[in-house]
Design an enzyme around this catalytic site. Structure first.
Site, PDB file in Angstrom:
ATOM      1  N   LYS A 116       0.841  -1.271  -0.141  1.00  0.00           N
ATOM      2  CA  LYS A 116       0.088   0.015  -0.043  1.00  0.00           C
ATOM      3  C   LYS A 116       0.786   1.377   0.183  1.00  0.00           C
ATOM      4  CE  LYS A 116      -3.168   0.281   3.250  1.00  0.00           C
ATOM      5  NZ  LYS A 116      -3.996   0.322   4.442  1.00  0.00           N
ATOM      6  N   LYS A 128       3.169  -2.179  11.209  1.00  0.00           N
ATOM      7  CA  LYS A 128       2.040  -1.899  11.985  1.00  0.00           C
ATOM      8  C   LYS A 128       1.842  -2.420  13.327  1.00  0.00           C
ATOM      9  CE  LYS A 128      -2.364  -1.264  10.963  1.00  0.00           C
ATOM     10  NZ  LYS A 128      -3.093  -0.535   9.960  1.00  0.00           N
ATOM     11  N   GLY A 167      -2.853   6.176  13.546  1.00  0.00           N
ATOM     12  CA  GLY A 167      -3.998   5.572  13.954  1.00  0.00           C
ATOM     13  C   GLY A 167      -4.582   4.297  13.409  1.00  0.00           C
ATOM     14  N   ASP A 168      -5.372   3.490  13.905  1.00  0.00           N
ATOM     15  CA  ASP A 168      -6.073   2.531  13.216  1.00  0.00           C
ATOM     16  C   ASP A 168      -7.314   2.272  13.796  1.00  0.00           C
ATOM     17  OD1 ASP A 168      -5.972   0.630  10.562  1.00  0.00           O
ATOM     18  OD2 ASP A 168      -6.671  -0.705  12.306  1.00  0.00           O
ATOM     19  N   ASN A 243     -13.900   6.336  11.682  1.00  0.00           N
ATOM     20  CA  ASN A 243     -13.275   7.323  10.797  1.00  0.00           C
ATOM     21  C   ASN A 243     -13.214   7.143   9.465  1.00  0.00           C
ATOM     22  OD1 ASN A 243     -10.485   7.915   9.371  1.00  0.00           O
ATOM     23  ND2 ASN A 243     -10.935   9.634  10.956  1.00  0.00           N
TER      24      ASN A 243
HETATM   25  P1  NDP Z   1     -12.579   3.304  13.774  1.00  0.00           P
HETATM   26  O1  NDP Z   1     -11.993   2.717  15.312  1.00  0.00           O
HETATM   27  O2  NDP Z   1     -12.731   4.660  13.773  1.00  0.00           O
HETATM   28  O3  NDP Z   1     -13.942   2.582  13.462  1.00  0.00           O
HETATM   29  C1  NDP Z   1     -14.398   1.415  13.324  1.00  0.00           C
HETATM   30  C2  NDP Z   1     -15.606   0.843  12.971  1.00  0.00           C
HETATM   31  O4  NDP Z   1     -15.590  -0.507  12.730  1.00  0.00           O
HETATM   32  C3  NDP Z   1     -16.636   1.159  13.899  1.00  0.00           C
HETATM   33  O5  NDP Z   1     -17.782   1.295  13.692  1.00  0.00           O
HETATM   34  C4  NDP Z   1     -16.360  -0.456  14.730  1.00  0.00           C
HETATM   35  O6  NDP Z   1     -17.728  -0.821  15.353  1.00  0.00           O
HETATM   36  C5  NDP Z   1     -16.374  -1.326  13.524  1.00  0.00           C
HETATM   37  N1  NDP Z   1     -15.734  -2.439  13.781  1.00  0.00           N
HETATM   38  C6  NDP Z   1     -14.658  -2.680  14.243  1.00  0.00           C
HETATM   39  N2  NDP Z   1     -14.081  -3.901  14.396  1.00  0.00           N
HETATM   40  C7  NDP Z   1     -15.492  -4.708  14.083  1.00  0.00           C
HETATM   41  C8  NDP Z   1     -15.948  -5.986  14.072  1.00  0.00           C
HETATM   42  N3  NDP Z   1     -15.160  -6.818  14.491  1.00  0.00           N
HETATM   43  N4  NDP Z   1     -17.049  -6.271  13.648  1.00  0.00           N
HETATM   44  C9  NDP Z   1     -17.905  -5.332  13.045  1.00  0.00           C
HETATM   45  N5  NDP Z   1     -17.492  -3.884  13.080  1.00  0.00           N
HETATM   46  C10 NDP Z   1     -16.453  -3.738  13.608  1.00  0.00           C
HETATM   47  O7  NDP Z   1     -11.547   2.718  12.859  1.00  0.00           O
HETATM   48  P2  NDP Z   1     -11.279   3.392  11.286  1.00  0.00           P
HETATM   49  O8  NDP Z   1     -12.547   3.924  10.865  1.00  0.00           O
HETATM   50  O9  NDP Z   1     -10.208   3.824  11.599  1.00  0.00           O
HETATM   51  O10 NDP Z   1     -10.842   1.664  10.588  1.00  0.00           O
HETATM   52  C11 NDP Z   1     -11.796   1.058   9.823  1.00  0.00           C
HETATM   53  C12 NDP Z   1     -11.225   0.117   9.076  1.00  0.00           C
HETATM   54  O11 NDP Z   1     -10.326   0.754   8.067  1.00  0.00           O
HETATM   55  C13 NDP Z   1     -10.042  -0.830   9.521  1.00  0.00           C
HETATM   56  O12 NDP Z   1     -10.190  -2.057   8.942  1.00  0.00           O
HETATM   57  C14 NDP Z   1      -8.852   0.000   9.347  1.00  0.00           C
HETATM   58  O13 NDP Z   1      -7.647  -1.073   9.500  1.00  0.00           O
HETATM   59  C15 NDP Z   1      -9.124   0.602   8.195  1.00  0.00           C
HETATM   60  N6  NDP Z   1      -8.117   1.647   7.698  1.00  0.00           N
HETATM   61  C16 NDP Z   1      -8.015   2.739   8.412  1.00  0.00           C
HETATM   62  C17 NDP Z   1      -7.299   3.906   8.122  1.00  0.00           C
HETATM   63  C18 NDP Z   1      -7.228   5.331   8.935  1.00  0.00           C
HETATM   64  O14 NDP Z   1      -6.586   5.905   8.485  1.00  0.00           O
HETATM   65  N7  NDP Z   1      -7.996   5.196   9.812  1.00  0.00           N
HETATM   66  C19 NDP Z   1      -6.732   3.827   6.981  1.00  0.00           C
HETATM   67  C20 NDP Z   1      -6.757   2.570   6.053  1.00  0.00           C
HETATM   68  C21 NDP Z   1      -7.644   1.633   6.524  1.00  0.00           C
HETATM   69  P3  NDP Z   1     -17.576  -0.751  17.170  1.00  0.00           P
HETATM   70  O15 NDP Z   1     -17.271   0.638  17.675  1.00  0.00           O
HETATM   71  O16 NDP Z   1     -18.444  -1.360  17.561  1.00  0.00           O
HETATM   72  O17 NDP Z   1     -16.298  -1.457  17.368  1.00  0.00           O
HETATM   73  O1  2IT Z   2      -4.295   0.763   7.314  1.00  0.00           O
HETATM   74  C1  2IT Z   2      -3.666   1.877   7.217  1.00  0.00           C
HETATM   75  O2  2IT Z   2      -3.274   2.360   6.222  1.00  0.00           O
HETATM   76  C2  2IT Z   2      -3.829   3.207   8.181  1.00  0.00           C
HETATM   77  N1  2IT Z   2      -4.538   2.749   9.362  1.00  0.00           N
HETATM   78  C3  2IT Z   2      -3.042   4.308   8.265  1.00  0.00           C
HETATM   79  C4  2IT Z   2      -1.532   4.057   8.368  1.00  0.00           C
HETATM   80  C5  2IT Z   2      -0.711   5.422   8.624  1.00  0.00           C
HETATM   81  O3  2IT Z   2       0.376   5.402   8.985  1.00  0.00           O
HETATM   82  O4  2IT Z   2      -1.250   6.591   8.271  1.00  0.00           O
END
Ligand code: NDP
Ligand code: 2IT
Length: 448
Positions: A116, A128, A167-168, A243
């Site tokens: 990525k 990670k 973050g993640d 997010n």
């Molecule tokens: P958040 O913690 O902000 O939100 C996660 C969301 O997904 C919440 O609504 C949560 O619900 C739900 N969720 C988490 N785990 C589960 C599960 N096991 N089953 C069902 N729902 C679930 O995280 P992000 O929005 O940052 O991340 C979401 C996805 O995007 C992840 O896969 C992450 O790796 C990916 N990602 C994030 C990036 C970033 O910049 N933040 C970048 C690239 C990818 P609940 O509150 O009930 O746990």
């Molecule tokens: O899965 C991802 O790409 C992230 N959670 C963001 C990683 C980052 O360093 O901004």
């Protein structure tokens, strides 16, 4: 299917060593499978042991995180940082706090991150980390003490030129603030060691929005190039309400789509009139509430228990933005049956291999996570640049750079797919384009 002898040998070895890490095996299999034409054409990769080195992290750090909860009880969690590959830049990737975190989950995320980050065209290696800490129901003070304890150990292993976490899942502005403060205290150093920082202390404008916005820029560009189409007038199903989901919803709406769902791990809401994002933001960003509250506040919206049901809602475009393997074969079939034509992934590895096979069989436009969600780490890379320059760009400038990176990822992926006889395949293209740059850097730097 794996037919190339070298690729098979490497995968067998991973299976032997890491057979207890199903998510990692899943991520590796998909990548190796699509790299076979590249391996066949470039014997130098086998000669330099590129694949067997690529699947083995440069370093895995695993540590105890002991902290005291509000009741005065000692709590112990596990912390991880997988420094996977530094061929094209310092290790870079997020931290995830979730009870399901284990070494295999962090390794799959770190492995995906290598390719990525390469796709973004910015100089970032793959890493990670995270912990099995569950912030649900914890007070701010508990989260702060946990973050401080976590960073006390992590600080030995990271730095602005070696490894830059972000973050993640469950690691957002609050956690990054506490982690940054503790790093600064321990190292007596004010540097861009983390991204996703607050705007007052070195954060970048548009980082908060970047993954969700980037997902929509990617999807819009893929729709334009491959289908001469757009978001305009489309019905969109989005999972999650964190997010990524929130800002994907915002951008999809801005581009003329109607987003009809939001979800969390308990269930999903369906709003036939279109999700009112100010209410979702108030629930999730305002008081860390549950998505169920949306249906209590919005007349006409329905709440359904069980998050997988979201894939039974009819749509043109599905954007999974919650977690890994959230779309299985049955969910993919439900999407297709109800008319879905596009799946682009905001979450990391949200589709099982069986689900991907359903998309392929039915000719869906499928945008894989490592390409479609690269916008978050791309703007993290831009945050690192701004920290180095000691200046900050405007929102518009950063957002324009993000958009152009996402569009170039579509172009790069399609060009790589075409070169290796997989025309139009965004998954093979992303894997190949991301890999070639890393592989060439590994060959050039010798056996390490
Ligand atoms: P958040 O913690 O902000 O939100 C996660 C969301 O997904 C919440 O609504 C949560 O619900 C739900 N969720 C988490 N785990 C589960 C599960 N096991 N089953 C069902 N729902 C679930 O995280 P992000 O929005 O940052 O991340 C979401 C996805 O995007 C992840 O896969 C992450 O790796 C990916 N990602 C994030 C990036 C970033 O910049 N933040 C970048 C690239 C990818 P609940 O509150 O009930 O746990
Ligand atoms: O899965 C991802 O790409 C992230 N959670 C963001 C990683 C980052 O360093 O901004």
């Amino acid at each position: 299917m794996l037919t190339n002898e070298y690729v098979k040998r490497v995968y067998d070895q991973v299976q032997k060593r890491d057979g207890d890490q199903p998510e990692f095996l899943q991520a590796v299999y998909e990548v190796l499978d699509t790299l076979q034409p590249v391996i066949a054409k470039h014997p130098e990769y086998e000669a330099n042991g590129v694949l067997e080195r690529l699947v083995e992290p440069e370093r895995v750090v695993k540590f105890r995180v002991a902290w005291v909860d509000d009741a005065g009880k000692v709590q112990v969690n596990r912390g991880y940082r997988v420094q996977f590959n530094s061929a094209i830049g310092p290790y870079k990737g997020g931290l995830r706090f979730h009870p399901t975190v284990n070494e295999g989950v962090i390794k799959f995320l770190g492995f995906e991150q290598i390719l990525k980050n390469s796709l973004t065209t910015l100089p970032m290696g793959g890493g990670k980390g995270g912990s099995d800490f569950d912030p649900k129901g914890k007070s701010d003070a508990e989260v702060m003490r946990f973050c401080q304890a976590f960073m006390t150990e992590l600080s030995r292993h990271i730095g602005q030129f070696t490894d830059v976490p972000a973050g993640d899942i469950n690691v957002g502005a609050r956690e990054i603030g506490y982690l940054f403060g503790q790093y600064k205290r321990i190292r007596d150093e004010y540097s861009g060691v983390l991204t996703g920082k607050g705007l007052e202390f070195g954060g970048s404008l548009a980082r908060t929005e970047a993954t969700g916005y980037g997902l929509c820029y990617y999807t819009a560009e893929a729709l334009r190039v491959l289908k001469n189409d757009s978001f305009e007038g489309k019905t969109v199903v989005i999972s999650g309400s964190g997010n990524v989901a929130i800002f994907a919803t915002e951008k999809a709406q801005e581009l003329g789509a109607k987003v009809v769902t939001a979800s969390d791990s308990n269930g999903y809401v369906y709003d036939p009139d279109g999700i009112k994002l100010d209410i979702v933001k108030d629930i999730k960003l305002g008081h860390r509430g549950r998505i169920k509250e949306y249906a209590e506040r919005v007349p006409g919206a329905e709440y359904h228990e069980g998050c997988a049901g979201v894939w039974t809602v009819p749509c043109d475009i599905a954007l999974p933005c919650a977690t890994q393997n959230e779309i299985d074969e049955a969910s993919a079939e439900a999407l297709v049956k109800n008319g879905c034509k596009v799946v682009c992934e905001g979450a990391n590895m949200p589709s099982t291999p069986e689900a991907i096979a359903v998309y392929q069989k039915n000719g869906l436009l499928y945008g894989p996570a490592k390409a479609a969600n690269a916008g978050g780490v791309a703007v993290s890379g831009l945050e690192m640049s701004q920290n180095s320059y000691r200046l900050s760009w405007t929102f518009e400038e950063t957002d324009a750079k993000l958009k152009s990176i996402m569009e170039s990822i579509v172009a790069e992926s399609l060009a790589a797919a075409k070169e290796y006889g997989e025309e139009g395949d965004l998954m093979a293209g992303a894997n190949i384009a991301g890999f070639v740059k890393v592989a060439n850097a590994m060959v050039a730097q010798g056996i390490l």
